[in-house]
Enzyme design. Sequence first.
Site, PDB file in Angstrom:
ATOM      1  N   LYS A 185     -14.654   7.321  -4.949  1.00  0.00           N
ATOM      2  CA  LYS A 185     -14.106   7.473  -6.220  1.00  0.00           C
ATOM      3  C   LYS A 185     -13.272   6.446  -6.653  1.00  0.00           C
ATOM      4  O   LYS A 185     -12.167   6.265  -6.051  1.00  0.00           O
ATOM      5  CB  LYS A 185     -13.431   8.620  -6.369  1.00  0.00           C
ATOM      6  CG  LYS A 185     -13.239   9.070  -8.025  1.00  0.00           C
ATOM      7  CD  LYS A 185     -11.742   9.764  -8.291  1.00  0.00           C
ATOM      8  CE  LYS A 185     -10.713   8.855  -8.129  1.00  0.00           C
ATOM      9  NZ  LYS A 185     -10.475   7.935  -9.079  1.00  0.00           N
ATOM     10  N   GLU A 261      -2.583   5.856   2.509  1.00  0.00           N
ATOM     11  CA  GLU A 261      -1.779   4.402   2.140  1.00  0.00           C
ATOM     12  C   GLU A 261      -1.146   4.659   0.868  1.00  0.00           C
ATOM     13  O   GLU A 261      -1.708   4.615  -0.199  1.00  0.00           O
ATOM     14  CB  GLU A 261      -2.550   3.174   2.295  1.00  0.00           C
ATOM     15  CG  GLU A 261      -1.840   2.158   2.462  1.00  0.00           C
ATOM     16  CD  GLU A 261      -1.534   1.125   1.206  1.00  0.00           C
ATOM     17  OE1 GLU A 261      -0.451   1.418   0.785  1.00  0.00           O
ATOM     18  OE2 GLU A 261      -2.448   0.719   0.736  1.00  0.00           O
ATOM     19  N   CYS A 295       1.478  -2.814  -3.235  1.00  0.00           N
ATOM     20  CA  CYS A 295       2.300  -1.506  -2.730  1.00  0.00           C
ATOM     21  C   CYS A 295       3.212  -2.621  -1.403  1.00  0.00           C
ATOM     22  O   CYS A 295       4.137  -2.172  -0.968  1.00  0.00           O
ATOM     23  CB  CYS A 295       1.642  -0.629  -1.719  1.00  0.00           C
ATOM     24  SG  CYS A 295       0.336  -1.371  -0.898  1.00  0.00           S
ATOM     25  N   GLU A 392       9.487   1.655  -6.937  1.00  0.00           N
ATOM     26  CA  GLU A 392       8.597   0.531  -6.930  1.00  0.00           C
ATOM     27  C   GLU A 392       8.303  -0.090  -8.336  1.00  0.00           C
ATOM     28  O   GLU A 392       7.827   0.685  -8.969  1.00  0.00           O
ATOM     29  CB  GLU A 392       7.304   1.304  -6.288  1.00  0.00           C
ATOM     30  CG  GLU A 392       6.293   0.234  -5.979  1.00  0.00           C
ATOM     31  CD  GLU A 392       5.109   0.786  -5.113  1.00  0.00           C
ATOM     32  OE1 GLU A 392       4.286   0.349  -4.559  1.00  0.00           O
ATOM     33  OE2 GLU A 392       4.896   2.213  -5.476  1.00  0.00           O
TER      34      GLU A 392
END
Length: 489
Positions: A185, A261, A295, A392
């Site tokens: 997906k 992750e 990331c 982040e």
Amino acid sequence: MTTTEREARIVEQVPKQLCVGGHWRDARSGATFKVEDPSTGAVLCEVADAGQADGMDALEMAADAQSSWAAHPPRERGEILRRAYELLMNRQDDLALLMTLEMGKPVAESRAEIAYAADFFRWFAEEAVRIGGGYSVSPNGQTRFLVMRQAVGPSLLITPWNFPMAMGTRKIGPAVAAGCTMILKPAQQTPLSALALAEILREAGLPDGVLSVLTTTDAGGLTGPLLGDGRLRKLSFTGSTQVGRTLIRQSADQVLRTSMELGGNAPFIVFDDADLDAAVDGAMLAKMRNTGEACTAANRMYVQAGMAEEFAGRLSERMAALRVGRGTEAEVDVGPLIDEKTRSKVQGLVDDAVDRGARVLVGGEQEDGAGYFYRPTVLADVPKDSEVSRTEIFGPVAPVIPFETEEEVLAEANNTEFGLVSYVFTQNLGRALRVSEALETGMVGLNQGIVSNPAAPFGGVKQSGLGREGGTVGIDEYLETKYVGIAGL
């Protein structure tokens, strides 16, 4: 052929239907959704919008094909990956343009991602024939231990929009090598790269039933029923920590094998004995790869006080020289952010830092005109309590934070729920090893601004994830260990 004509051709040749068990078809509901170019806001095309019924169809095909695919010769599984690697590299230019159109990154970066993505297939093509086991004698000599490594089974692979091709190959590669069937997906924002990848794997000889690619606007409605079905045995997810927590909870009822992750908040630490030129070069890589939408992006730049001002000045010069524009244009260094929501978040983080006393050395504002562009930004004197120091960023913003001692910077670097990657610049070998050991992250870039490599184990600790992708251990996430005790010998 003009650039516009070529762009239209590239988009047109990608399948727009669902790939269900290797067969192209419309969503059962007939629904579609629009794919947008983030540099202009224009609609590129529409693709099929999968629902729960499509997911169940894909899972049924994956479950039916699992035993025969697991028994497929490892060498041939590897050869399929090798052929797919070659197809990706042969079509690198077209696939790079396609990625730039749907995601926005400069086409030179897209070309690099296609090569990076292809390398996962090349790496795991070689790992397919190296799945081992064991045979040993029990301590009392009366039993023999036989250890087998077998495919986990049908796997759900969920990938993000920021590296739409590489995150697909990083999961599909080891799953194919191990003999697992799959449902992929992709992110709603970037379905085209995944659909192109599905067609490439079909051409490479992947058997029917082994792979489905389901594009959707209703991720939860599609994946929830799959996670609750006992036929699914594995979930691999790359994305935010918030979503990852939800998926882990949903996976608990079936006790699924999970690989996660998740988010990062990478510290970039420059000691006063570092090579300053190398540190600035590394900072540009660690911060500006993928416009900061990674990331692994450097999020907090800790620079020892004696060189913080010079570092910030040099970094500002480099950032100011970057050309912002549509990724398809020549000499563009920085593309748009993925959408307006992301750009607004970045602007909010910068505004919060400035309100708390930070100085904008360069950038700090949106670009005018169409598309979701944000100027490369360097902030100095960033307070430790600012949101940009704790969140982040996922954008082209570099907060520079001075520090005095090694103990101080280690405490600050580790003061986060995240633990994906750190970067350290120093020419002192003892300090390099000491700091690398003390940092609470799954990866450390030592005197380099990039850590991603198919041959290395990628992953984090704390709330940055579970498991590893890539390297010799990457295939382990798709293998179960079975022990057979043999008596009477």
